[in-house]
Design a protein around this motif. Structure first.
Motif, mmCIF file in Angstrom:
data_model
loop_
_atom_site.group_PDB
_atom_site.id
_atom_site.type_symbol
_atom_site.label_atom_id
_atom_site.label_comp_id
_atom_site.label_asym_id
_atom_site.label_seq_id
_atom_site.Cartn_x
_atom_site.Cartn_y
_atom_site.Cartn_z
ATOM 1 N N ALA A 1 -44.123 -3.967 -20.071
ATOM 2 C CA ALA A 1 -45.164 -4.744 -20.760
ATOM 3 C C ALA A 1 -45.780 -5.813 -19.869
ATOM 4 O O ALA A 1 -46.040 -6.933 -20.308
ATOM 5 C CB ALA A 1 -44.612 -5.363 -22.045
ATOM 6 N N GLU A 2 -46.008 -5.455 -18.601
ATOM 7 C CA GLU A 2 -46.644 -6.408 -17.701
ATOM 8 C C GLU A 2 -48.075 -6.700 -18.159
ATOM 9 O O GLU A 2 -48.784 -5.830 -18.675
ATOM 10 C CB GLU A 2 -46.655 -5.868 -16.272
ATOM 11 C CG GLU A 2 -45.439 -6.260 -15.459
ATOM 12 C CD GLU A 2 -45.372 -7.758 -15.176
ATOM 13 O OE1 GLU A 2 -46.297 -8.501 -15.557
ATOM 14 O OE2 GLU A 2 -44.369 -8.185 -14.581
ATOM 15 N N GLY A 3 -48.503 -7.947 -17.955
ATOM 16 C CA GLY A 3 -49.856 -8.339 -18.304
ATOM 17 C C GLY A 3 -50.817 -8.176 -17.150
ATOM 18 O O GLY A 3 -50.443 -7.757 -16.051
ATOM 19 N N SER B 1 -45.419 -2.176 -26.711
ATOM 20 C CA SER B 1 -45.699 -1.272 -25.588
ATOM 21 C C SER B 1 -44.921 0.031 -25.748
ATOM 22 O O SER B 1 -45.447 1.120 -25.464
ATOM 23 C CB SER B 1 -45.341 -1.952 -24.260
ATOM 24 O OG SER B 1 -46.189 -3.054 -24.020
ATOM 25 N N ALA C 1 -47.345 -13.901 -17.566
ATOM 26 C CA ALA C 1 -46.465 -14.474 -18.580
ATOM 27 C C ALA C 1 -45.687 -15.618 -17.946
ATOM 28 O O ALA C 1 -46.033 -16.118 -16.877
ATOM 29 C CB ALA C 1 -45.529 -13.400 -19.112
ATOM 30 N N GLN D 1 -36.832 -11.470 -18.177
ATOM 31 C CA GLN D 1 -36.807 -11.198 -19.612
ATOM 32 C C GLN D 1 -36.912 -9.699 -19.904
ATOM 33 O O GLN D 1 -36.286 -9.193 -20.830
ATOM 34 C CB GLN D 1 -37.962 -11.924 -20.315
ATOM 35 C CG GLN D 1 -37.869 -13.424 -20.334
ATOM 36 C CD GLN D 1 -39.025 -14.032 -21.105
ATOM 37 O OE1 GLN D 1 -39.387 -13.577 -22.189
ATOM 38 N NE2 GLN D 1 -39.630 -15.073 -20.531
ATOM 39 N N ALA D 2 -37.724 -9.006 -19.108
ATOM 40 C CA ALA D 2 -38.015 -7.599 -19.383
ATOM 41 C C ALA D 2 -37.010 -6.646 -18.755
ATOM 42 O O ALA D 2 -36.997 -5.452 -19.088
ATOM 43 C CB ALA D 2 -39.419 -7.257 -18.895
ATOM 44 N N PRO E 1 -49.620 -6.511 -23.470
ATOM 45 C CA PRO E 1 -49.077 -7.493 -22.531
ATOM 46 C C PRO E 1 -47.961 -8.348 -23.135
ATOM 47 O O PRO E 1 -48.119 -8.944 -24.199
ATOM 48 C CB PRO E 1 -50.296 -8.353 -22.173
ATOM 49 C CG PRO E 1 -51.464 -7.456 -22.412
ATOM 50 C CD PRO E 1 -51.084 -6.603 -23.583
ATOM 51 N N HIS E 2 -46.830 -8.310 -22.449
ATOM 52 C CA HIS E 2 -45.690 -9.162 -22.757
ATOM 53 C C HIS E 2 -45.127 -8.909 -24.151
ATOM 54 O O HIS E 2 -44.499 -9.802 -24.736
ATOM 55 C CB HIS E 2 -46.065 -10.638 -22.564
ATOM 56 C CG HIS E 2 -46.770 -10.875 -21.271
ATOM 57 N ND1 HIS E 2 -47.918 -11.636 -21.160
ATOM 58 C CD2 HIS E 2 -46.509 -10.412 -20.014
ATOM 59 C CE1 HIS E 2 -48.324 -11.635 -19.901
ATOM 60 N NE2 HIS E 2 -47.485 -10.897 -19.191
ATOM 61 N N ASP E 3 -45.328 -7.690 -24.648
ATOM 62 C CA ASP E 3 -44.751 -7.291 -25.933
ATOM 63 C C ASP E 3 -44.042 -5.963 -25.713
ATOM 64 O O ASP E 3 -44.657 -4.895 -25.721
ATOM 65 C CB ASP E 3 -45.844 -7.158 -26.991
ATOM 66 C CG ASP E 3 -45.278 -6.964 -28.406
ATOM 67 O OD1 ASP E 3 -44.207 -6.324 -28.532
ATOM 68 O OD2 ASP E 3 -45.915 -7.419 -29.374
ATOM 69 N N TRP F 1 -40.717 -13.634 -16.551
ATOM 70 C CA TRP F 1 -40.954 -12.424 -17.345
ATOM 71 C C TRP F 1 -40.164 -11.234 -16.814
ATOM 72 O O TRP F 1 -39.619 -10.441 -17.569
ATOM 73 C CB TRP F 1 -42.437 -12.065 -17.410
ATOM 74 C CG TRP F 1 -42.645 -10.800 -18.214
ATOM 75 C CD1 TRP F 1 -42.993 -9.573 -17.749
ATOM 76 C CD2 TRP F 1 -42.436 -10.659 -19.620
ATOM 77 N NE1 TRP F 1 -43.036 -8.657 -18.775
ATOM 78 C CE2 TRP F 1 -42.694 -9.302 -19.942
ATOM 79 C CE3 TRP F 1 -42.067 -11.532 -20.634
ATOM 80 C CZ2 TRP F 1 -42.594 -8.808 -21.241
ATOM 81 C CZ3 TRP F 1 -41.962 -11.038 -21.939
ATOM 82 C CH2 TRP F 1 -42.219 -9.693 -22.225
#
Length: 294
Positions: free
Chosen positions: A51-53, A21, A59, A66-67, A15-17, A63
């Protein structure tokens, strides 16, 4: 015999990485290549590389921003290089695409073993009001040489009958549907997957994320609506060999030897008025012309 050996990875992002991922996905693809050398196509869940949580562990509000990535760009370069390295077709779920028009789309990709982006599909039916991406506006198919034609759909797209009908009309014999469903409506999605498969006489490969990102239950459904395989809730891989000649057989002789919807559309569809689509009749696709079987 036209066959396609697939591996559906029911996996999860970190998640969020984004980097972690990616590494998890790349390692799983390489492992799949080593374990199952006959596999030709590997499929991952929706938004895996974004990298969704988990649904209740969001996040920051931005997010998605950002992604989001450009296509083509550094991420697609990595995907293409992985395809060349492994000699595989890859449908690596979907990503947040930052487009030239300034919008962010939920976009699925298909990459060939030669490292080329063979198809890009922007999700037409985002899961609103929860999903904030801009809807796409057209459906996408691509060809695997010597095998057949594949259509792309993403998650909630499958809840709209127009999606798979249009993909089949475009000649798809397999519909690949990366999914990210963490909620109890998964059972309804599986009903839709079976209905979409049999009413359009196509394979549907619906690949959901595993726990905790999703509830799993990925499924491979055949052109008669029969579930060939269905996963549990956790990390799992579904390996299958799809016989595309089965699509031709079912369309010619009917589901369960009985039902031939495409043949009936070929005979009578042009006379059926469809007011919700502007009033005209069904337009017979080139692949269906000449079909008169009763």
């Amino acid at each position: 015999m036209r066959t396609l050996a697939i591996a559906a990875l029911q996996t999860t992002p970190v998640p969020h990485d984004l980097e972690a991922s990616w590494q998890r996905f790349a390692d799983q693809v390489r492992t799949t290549r080593g374990l199952f050398p006959h596999v030709q196509l590997v499929i991952a869940p929706e938004l895996l590389l974004a990298a969704e949580g988990a649904l209740l562990q969001p996040a920051a509000d931005d997010w998605m921003e950002q992604a989001a990535v450009a296509i083509p760009g550094p991420l697609t370069d990595r995907i293409c290089a992985l395809a060349v390295e492994t000699g595989l077709w890859l449908v690596p779920g979907s990503v947040y695409e930052r487009a030239d028009d300034g919008h962010v789309y939920n976009t699925a990709l298909a990459v060939s073993p030669e490292g080329e982006i063979a198809a890009r599909y922007r999700k037409v039916f985002p899961w609103q009001p929860y999903e904030k991406t801009t809807p796409g506006h057209e459906f996408t198919v691509f060809d695997i040489p010597g095998v057949g034609r594949v259509g792309l759909a993403i998650c909630y797209d499958g809840s709209f009958p127009e999606t798979v009908r249009q993909l089949a009309w475009l000649g798809a014999e397999i519909v690949i549907q990366p999914t990210l469903t963490p909620t109890r409506d998964r059972e309804m999605e599986l009903v839709c997957a079976r209905a979409n498969a049999w009413t359009n006489q196509v394979y549907v490969v619906n690949v959901n994320a595993g726990d905790p990102a999703g509830v799993g239950q990925s499924a491979v459904v055949d052109p008669e609506g029969i579930v060939r395989q269905q996963a549990g809730p956790g990390a799992e891989i579904l390996v299958d060999v799809l016989d595309l000649d089965t699509v031709a057989r079912v369309r010619s002789y009917g589901s369960a030897g009985l039902n031939r919807p495409w043949s009936q559309l070929a005979r009578y569809g042009e006379s059926v008025k469809l007011p919700m689509y502007g009033g005209g009749g069904f337009h017979t696709p080139d692949w269906l012309k000449g079909e008169t079987r009763t």
